[in-house]
Design a protein around this motif. Sequence first.
Motif, PDB file in Angstrom:
ATOM      1  N   LEU A 179       0.829  -1.203   0.000  1.00 55.55           N
ATOM      2  CA  LEU A 179       0.000   0.000   0.000  1.00 55.55           C
ATOM      3  C   LEU A 179       0.867   1.258   0.000  1.00 55.55           C
ATOM      4  O   LEU A 179       0.639   2.198  -0.773  1.00 55.55           O
ATOM      5  CB  LEU A 179      -0.928   0.009   1.207  1.00 55.55           C
ATOM      6  CG  LEU A 179      -2.089  -0.987   1.238  1.00 55.55           C
ATOM      7  CD1 LEU A 179      -2.887  -0.823   2.526  1.00 55.55           C
ATOM      8  CD2 LEU A 179      -2.996  -0.826   0.036  1.00 55.55           C
ATOM      9  N   GLU A 180       1.882   1.275   0.855  1.00 51.97           N
ATOM     10  CA  GLU A 180       2.738   2.455   0.929  1.00 51.97           C
ATOM     11  C   GLU A 180       3.653   2.574  -0.277  1.00 51.97           C
ATOM     12  O   GLU A 180       3.908   3.673  -0.768  1.00 51.97           O
ATOM     13  CB  GLU A 180       3.541   2.421   2.230  1.00 51.97           C
ATOM     14  CG  GLU A 180       2.693   2.634   3.475  1.00 51.97           C
ATOM     15  CD  GLU A 180       3.478   3.166   4.653  1.00 51.97           C
ATOM     16  OE1 GLU A 180       4.645   2.750   4.813  1.00 51.97           O
ATOM     17  OE2 GLU A 180       2.938   3.996   5.409  1.00 51.97           O
ATOM     18  N   VAL A 181       4.136   1.439  -0.779  1.00 53.27           N
ATOM     19  CA  VAL A 181       4.979   1.472  -1.969  1.00 53.27           C
ATOM     20  C   VAL A 181       4.197   1.997  -3.166  1.00 53.27           C
ATOM     21  O   VAL A 181       4.701   2.800  -3.963  1.00 53.27           O
ATOM     22  CB  VAL A 181       5.571   0.074  -2.263  1.00 53.27           C
ATOM     23  CG1 VAL A 181       6.177   0.013  -3.661  1.00 53.27           C
ATOM     24  CG2 VAL A 181       6.637  -0.277  -1.224  1.00 53.27           C
ATOM     25  N   PHE A 182       2.950   1.548  -3.303  1.00 52.11           N
ATOM     26  CA  PHE A 182       2.102   2.066  -4.386  1.00 52.11           C
ATOM     27  C   PHE A 182       1.930   3.579  -4.252  1.00 52.11           C
ATOM     28  O   PHE A 182       1.903   4.305  -5.248  1.00 52.11           O
ATOM     29  CB  PHE A 182       0.727   1.387  -4.350  1.00 52.11           C
ATOM     30  CG  PHE A 182       0.657   0.095  -5.112  1.00 52.11           C
ATOM     31  CD1 PHE A 182       1.735  -0.773  -5.146  1.00 52.11           C
ATOM     32  CD2 PHE A 182      -0.486  -0.258  -5.804  1.00 52.11           C
ATOM     33  CE1 PHE A 182       1.670  -1.962  -5.843  1.00 52.11           C
ATOM     34  CE2 PHE A 182      -0.569  -1.438  -6.515  1.00 52.11           C
ATOM     35  CZ  PHE A 182       0.515  -2.305  -6.533  1.00 52.11           C
ATOM     36  N   HIS A 183       1.793   4.055  -3.020  1.00 53.79           N
ATOM     37  CA  HIS A 183       1.574   5.488  -2.797  1.00 53.79           C
ATOM     38  C   HIS A 183       2.816   6.312  -3.142  1.00 53.79           C
ATOM     39  O   HIS A 183       2.721   7.332  -3.833  1.00 53.79           O
ATOM     40  CB  HIS A 183       1.179   5.728  -1.344  1.00 53.79           C
ATOM     41  CG  HIS A 183       1.136   7.178  -0.956  1.00 53.79           C
ATOM     42  ND1 HIS A 183       0.273   8.082  -1.531  1.00 53.79           N
ATOM     43  CD2 HIS A 183       1.881   7.888  -0.049  1.00 53.79           C
ATOM     44  CE1 HIS A 183       0.466   9.277  -0.996  1.00 53.79           C
ATOM     45  NE2 HIS A 183       1.432   9.191  -0.096  1.00 53.79           N
ATOM     46  N   PHE A 184       3.973   5.881  -2.680  1.00 52.90           N
ATOM     47  CA  PHE A 184       5.179   6.677  -2.846  1.00 52.90           C
ATOM     48  C   PHE A 184       5.904   6.431  -4.166  1.00 52.90           C
ATOM     49  O   PHE A 184       6.568   7.331  -4.681  1.00 52.90           O
ATOM     50  CB  PHE A 184       6.144   6.402  -1.683  1.00 52.90           C
ATOM     51  CG  PHE A 184       5.695   6.990  -0.373  1.00 52.90           C
ATOM     52  CD1 PHE A 184       5.742   8.356  -0.150  1.00 52.90           C
ATOM     53  CD2 PHE A 184       5.207   6.174   0.632  1.00 52.90           C
ATOM     54  CE1 PHE A 184       5.330   8.892   1.053  1.00 52.90           C
ATOM     55  CE2 PHE A 184       4.787   6.701   1.839  1.00 52.90           C
ATOM     56  CZ  PHE A 184       4.850   8.075   2.049  1.00 52.90           C
ATOM     57  N   TYR A 185       5.800   5.218  -4.710  1.00 43.72           N
ATOM     58  CA  TYR A 185       6.646   4.858  -5.851  1.00 43.72           C
ATOM     59  C   TYR A 185       5.887   4.577  -7.139  1.00 43.72           C
ATOM     60  O   TYR A 185       6.471   4.126  -8.109  1.00 43.72           O
ATOM     61  CB  TYR A 185       7.504   3.633  -5.502  1.00 43.72           C
ATOM     62  CG  TYR A 185       8.479   3.867  -4.376  1.00 43.72           C
ATOM     63  CD1 TYR A 185       9.044   5.115  -4.164  1.00 43.72           C
ATOM     64  CD2 TYR A 185       8.835   2.836  -3.513  1.00 43.72           C
ATOM     65  CE1 TYR A 185       9.937   5.328  -3.135  1.00 43.72           C
ATOM     66  CE2 TYR A 185       9.728   3.036  -2.480  1.00 43.72           C
ATOM     67  CZ  TYR A 185      10.281   4.289  -2.294  1.00 43.72           C
ATOM     68  OH  TYR A 185      11.161   4.505  -1.268  1.00 43.72           O
ATOM     69  N   CYS A 186       4.586   4.803  -7.164  1.00 47.82           N
ATOM     70  CA  CYS A 186       3.824   4.654  -8.411  1.00 47.82           C
ATOM     71  C   CYS A 186       3.486   6.054  -8.929  1.00 47.82           C
ATOM     72  O   CYS A 186       2.718   6.792  -8.302  1.00 47.82           O
ATOM     73  CB  CYS A 186       2.552   3.840  -8.188  1.00 47.82           C
ATOM     74  SG  CYS A 186       1.635   3.491  -9.698  1.00 47.82           S
ATOM     75  N   ARG A 187       4.030   6.411 -10.076  1.00 50.52           N
ATOM     76  CA  ARG A 187       3.898   7.779 -10.577  1.00 50.52           C
ATOM     77  C   ARG A 187       2.522   8.061 -11.170  1.00 50.52           C
ATOM     78  O   ARG A 187       2.090   9.213 -11.223  1.00 50.52           O
ATOM     79  CB  ARG A 187       4.994   8.056 -11.598  1.00 50.52           C
ATOM     80  CG  ARG A 187       6.400   7.898 -11.011  1.00 50.52           C
ATOM     81  CD  ARG A 187       7.486   8.214 -12.008  1.00 50.52           C
ATOM     82  NE  ARG A 187       8.809   7.943 -11.443  1.00 50.52           N
ATOM     83  CZ  ARG A 187       9.475   8.799 -10.667  1.00 50.52           C
ATOM     84  NH1 ARG A 187       8.941   9.973 -10.379  1.00 50.52           N
ATOM     85  NH2 ARG A 187      10.661   8.481 -10.191  1.00 50.52           N
ATOM     86  N   SER A 188       1.852   7.034 -11.639  1.00 47.59           N
ATOM     87  CA  SER A 188       0.491   7.218 -12.160  1.00 47.59           C
ATOM     88  C   SER A 188      -0.276   5.914 -11.973  1.00 47.59           C
ATOM     89  O   SER A 188       0.234   4.839 -12.283  1.00 47.59           O
ATOM     90  CB  SER A 188       0.510   7.614 -13.639  1.00 47.59           C
ATOM     91  OG  SER A 188       1.105   6.610 -14.430  1.00 47.59           O
ATOM     92  N   MET A 189      -1.495   6.028 -11.471  1.00 46.16           N
ATOM     93  CA  MET A 189      -2.314   4.855 -11.197  1.00 46.16           C
ATOM     94  C   MET A 189      -3.215   4.571 -12.396  1.00 46.16           C
ATOM     95  O   MET A 189      -3.989   5.438 -12.815  1.00 46.16           O
ATOM     96  CB  MET A 189      -3.165   5.069  -9.947  1.00 46.16           C
ATOM     97  CG  MET A 189      -3.972   3.845  -9.518  1.00 46.16           C
ATOM     98  SD  MET A 189      -2.921   2.494  -8.914  1.00 46.16           S
ATOM     99  CE  MET A 189      -2.232   3.244  -7.425  1.00 46.16           C
ATOM    100  N   PRO A 190      -3.146   3.359 -12.967  1.00 47.73           N
ATOM    101  CA  PRO A 190      -4.020   3.025 -14.092  1.00 47.73           C
ATOM    102  C   PRO A 190      -5.440   2.743 -13.616  1.00 47.73           C
ATOM    103  O   PRO A 190      -5.702   2.637 -12.412  1.00 47.73           O
ATOM    104  CB  PRO A 190      -3.379   1.757 -14.659  1.00 47.73           C
ATOM    105  CG  PRO A 190      -2.759   1.102 -13.464  1.00 47.73           C
ATOM    106  CD  PRO A 190      -2.269   2.236 -12.598  1.00 47.73           C
TER     107      PRO A 190
END
Length: 475
Positions: free
Chosen positions: A320-331
């Motif tokens: 959850l936190e990795v998706f928040h901090f390290y995903c630049r755009s959510m599909p």
Amino acid sequence: MCAHRVGMGSRDLISSLPDEVLGKILSFLPTHIAASTSVLSKRWRNLLALVNKLDLSDASGGPLGFPEFVDKTLALLKNSSLIKTFHLNCEHRHEDSRVDGWIRTALELGFLEELRLETVGMYSIETEFFTSNTLVDLTICDGFYPDGRLPPAGGVFFPALKRLSLFSVAFADCAMYDDLVLGCPVLEELFLHYPDDNNPPAWTGDVSSSSIERLTIIHHYPDYREAYEFVSFTTPSLLYLDYSGYVADQYDVDFDSLVEARLDIRPWEAFTDEHDDRSDSEDDDSDSKDDADSFSSWDVTGLVTKISNIKTLHLSSDSLEVFHFYCRSMPVFHNLLTLSFESDKEKGWQVVPLLLNSSPNLETLVIKGLVHKVTNRCGDACICIPKKKKKEEGVPCCLSTCQVKMLTVSGYLGTCRERKQISHFLANLKCLETVKVGVQVDNQQENHVHKRYMGIINALIKLPRVSPNCQIQFF
């Protein structure tokens, strides 16, 4: 009458069974125990030749006499057409040439389907002879490692192998791992398990196979940073992915057929409130964005984008936190029907609102534990931010547009915060039909367990619900 009963009770009913049945019974026993039955009577003397499984281990009896027993057993059964399974466990040191000979003899068994090798020592497996036309399931653990030249016939090790499991296998040459996987042309399931231990892992961050349908990778090795510089999955037939490891610099994946993913992606450093503050200020000015980029050198965007067609997604609290901090755009997850995630009191739900808004057809939401770290980025998916502030922002609640019909919450302890969170869900999820709550009660006070349990249930049942069709169940 009594004498008749005694006579019936003293009959050896097991020995009267057909040889084939006795052979199958003996196959369920460790081979050294099955062999010991030969001294019971003449009836049992030759039954070992009828087993379909050999389970050879020096764990219980020690090394004394074990090599001779294995030699004798394999000499007796080397021409058997019944042996389908061969397990070898060496917890003590034996001659390398002898162990290699046991493995070669096992592979030469013409009908062998399952091979499992495990040891606490280090034994090389000569790959030139490490091949079988009948093997379907292969497991290699710890100190056994393939080494040497590729086999003949175009480098194909196991033309019939469907399942390959590698537990902490340290290949002498990392390229041998790639050769082994490529040498299994019909492989359907690959399991790689590399915990944080003293053996250097074989996995280099790459899986390439056109036939694999199920892939499980557990790679907890923070000292092997090179494996995470570039993670590549060329697996066009993959249906199920279970991946646990650290976040990589870059992902290049082929998941065209993926249906379900279970992700436990860990950060290299613990996130702090400072990270959230940087994330908040990314859009304020370029200097702040550059500062945020300095700690966001890792990127899961390539991975998240390629799993956007899946139907079921499971996320750990770290993910959850990795998706928040390290995903630049959510599909947008157009096909996602089931989303489940774990909570941790030290980790936030910052990405949950974005995930829900990006899943327009979500039907089932599963949450393991409701208690999470309070942050200023959880939005209106939770109760971290006071309602008054949320209303002032004027942004529609992400839950109010969510199509979730079933909500499952496990690990519910009945605290005030948890009850408020359940109430928040019930008040905003308009399509809810079923809510399942797994209640946990402290068993230390057994006299009050039932009373406490009923109190928790009654408190939840009384909560108001925006959906008129919503039913609450407990497990």
